[in-house]
Design an enzyme around this catalytic site. Structure first.
Site, PDB file in Angstrom:
ATOM      1  N   SER A   1       0.824  -1.213   0.000  1.00 55.81           N
ATOM      2  CA  SER A   1       0.000   0.000   0.000  1.00 55.81           C
ATOM      3  C   SER A   1       0.861   1.268   0.000  1.00 55.81           C
ATOM      4  CB  SER A   1      -0.915   0.007   1.225  1.00 55.81           C
ATOM      5  OG  SER A   1      -1.592   1.243   1.291  1.00 55.81           O
TER       6      SER A   1
ATOM      7  N   THR B   1      -8.952  -1.117   3.226  1.00 57.67           N
ATOM      8  CA  THR B   1      -8.867  -1.512   1.827  1.00 57.67           C
ATOM      9  C   THR B   1      -9.246  -2.976   1.692  1.00 57.67           C
ATOM     10  OG1 THR B   1      -7.498  -1.385  -0.155  1.00 57.67           O
ATOM     11  CG2 THR B   1      -6.344  -1.934   1.891  1.00 57.67           C
TER      12      THR B   1
ATOM     13  N   LYS C   1     -13.701  -3.625   2.998  1.00 56.19           N
ATOM     14  CA  LYS C   1     -14.512  -2.406   2.874  1.00 56.19           C
ATOM     15  C   LYS C   1     -15.992  -2.610   3.181  1.00 56.19           C
ATOM     16  CE  LYS C   1     -11.605   0.149  -0.367  1.00 56.19           C
ATOM     17  NZ  LYS C   1     -11.562   0.907  -1.627  1.00 56.19           N
TER      18      LYS C   1
ATOM     19  N   ASP D   1     -13.642   7.258  -1.769  1.00 59.34           N
ATOM     20  CA  ASP D   1     -13.217   6.827  -3.113  1.00 59.34           C
ATOM     21  C   ASP D   1     -13.927   7.616  -4.218  1.00 59.34           C
ATOM     22  OD1 ASP D   1     -11.349   4.907  -2.354  1.00 59.34           O
ATOM     23  OD2 ASP D   1     -12.811   3.277  -2.308  1.00 59.34           O
TER      24      ASP D   1
ATOM     25  N   ALA E   1     -18.407  -4.307 -11.143  1.00 56.96           N
ATOM     26  CA  ALA E   1     -19.487  -3.988 -10.197  1.00 56.96           C
ATOM     27  C   ALA E   1     -19.058  -4.320  -8.775  1.00 56.96           C
ATOM     28  CB  ALA E   1     -20.762  -4.740 -10.580  1.00 56.96           C
ATOM     29  N   GLY E   2     -17.745  -4.296  -8.506  1.00 56.49           N
ATOM     30  CA  GLY E   2     -17.239  -4.521  -7.154  1.00 56.49           C
ATOM     31  C   GLY E   2     -17.330  -3.249  -6.330  1.00 56.49           C
ATOM     32  N   GLY E   3     -16.621  -3.226  -5.212  1.00 58.63           N
ATOM     33  CA  GLY E   3     -16.715  -2.086  -4.304  1.00 58.63           C
ATOM     34  C   GLY E   3     -16.317  -0.774  -4.950  1.00 58.63           C
ATOM     35  N   ALA E   4     -15.250  -0.787  -5.740  1.00 59.06           N
ATOM     36  CA  ALA E   4     -14.786   0.465  -6.353  1.00 59.06           C
ATOM     37  C   ALA E   4     -15.766   0.938  -7.414  1.00 59.06           C
ATOM     38  CB  ALA E   4     -13.392   0.261  -6.945  1.00 59.06           C
TER      39      ALA E   4
END
Ligand code: NAP
Length: 281
Positions: free
Chosen positions: A16, A63, A67, A104, A130-133
């Site tokens: 990270s 992260t 999340k 984000d 279509a994930g978290g981000a």
């Protein structure tokens, strides 16, 4: 050594860039801060976060893969994080509970509009993933005035679930990945898949790219290189990776914790100069 007041929790997390980014912000604003990277598996995350708070931890970035899992650990959640269904920033409140935010989406919109100087309003957008981000990106882009969004995901049920959560059927549509060649073109294409991390090619048709289109990959460094090469070959007007988003979302977290927003340009220039040494977040 004293216990850290700030940290990023993830698994894996050693790669990270957040500790470096927050250290640079702190140096810039004369705020001494101790920011650590804490590797926690799904099994150990809740206990490690609890121990961090009890040891005086004031704020944390969250992260992958935590999340969504962090939501029930928050006593208070911002409206945006609630809509997205994911939290990437925790702040310890005076009564020792956690408040959850999601920075984000703001990070993405600030990078596009402020750093790259592009107007999002009235664009016709395509989101891959279509994930978290992708969820944070979709809500933020719609809030920023994008006219319409089409969501396409390898697993179509997740795209449908995101469209349902947004609840704007006139502006948000889902399509199958196999239909990408028949969707017409878009002036905003966001790659929110993690395919680049595995060096997997998305096999996208050039016909998706409208003249002057903005193509944006949420990942950065080597993970974004195949999508950006495709965008340039398709003659997109603009092709950007997510390094600026990463730095802007960190700046939002920093502002929540310290009440001061850092200047992100110097940190962006420094890390940009080092890529692609860092593969991605
Ligand atoms: P995630 O929740 O694990 O979602 C991954 C998404 O990628 C899913 O939609 C998945 O589809 C799709 N996918 C994976 N491999 C694929 C392939 N070979 N072909 C097509 N689709 C594929 O991950 P996330 O948190 O949303 O992160 C997504 C990306 O955003 C990552 O690259 C991450 O590094 C980046 N990101 C950047 C920032 C930033 O600040 N710049 C912040 C957050 C995330 P299925 O649903 O079918 O599995």
């Amino acid at each position: 050594m004293s216990d850290p007041k700030f940290a990023v929790f993830g698994h894996p997390v050693s790669h990270s860039l957040s500790p470096r980014i927050h250290a640079a912000f702190g140096k810039q604003l004369g705020i001494a801060l101790d920011y650590a990277a804490i590797d926690a598996t799904p099994e150990t995350f809740a206990a490690r976060l609890d121990a961090f708070g009890k040891a005086g931890g004031s704020g944390a970035n969250i992260t992958l893969p935590h999340k969504q899992a962090v939501l029930p650990l928050c006593a208070e959640i911002s409206d945006f994080a609630h809509r997205v269904g994911a939290v990437n920033t925790l702040t310890r409140r005076l009564d020792n509970h956690w408040r959850g935010d999601n920075t984000d989406g703001t990070g993405l919109v600030r990078d596009i509009t402020r750093r790259h100087g592009l107007d999002l309003r009235e664009r016709h957008g395509l989101i891959l993933g279509a994930g978290g981000a992708a969820r944070a990106a979709a809500f933020a882009l719609l809030d920023a005035g994008v006219a319409e969004l089409t969501i396409v995901n390898r697993t179509p049920e997740r795209a449908d679930a995101l469209a349902d959560a947004i609840g704007e059927p006139d502006r948000v549509h889902t399509r199958y990945w196999d239909d990408l060649a028949n969707l017409g073109n878009f002036d905003l294409i966001v790659n929110a898949t993690s395919a680049g991390h595995a060096r997997e090619s998305l096999q996208l048709p050039f016909a998706l790219v409208a003249p002057r289109a903005l193509c944006y990959d949420l990942s950065y460094g080597l993970a974004a290189s195949a999508f950006l090469a495709w965008a340039r070959a398709a003659k997109a007007g603009f092709a950007h990776d997510g390094l600026g988003m990463l730095i802007e979302q960190a700046a939002e977290s920093f502002a929540i914790w310290h009440g001061k927003r850092p200047d992100t340009d110097a940190v962006y220039a420094q890390l940009r100069g080092e890529l692609p040494l860092h593969a991605s977040d």
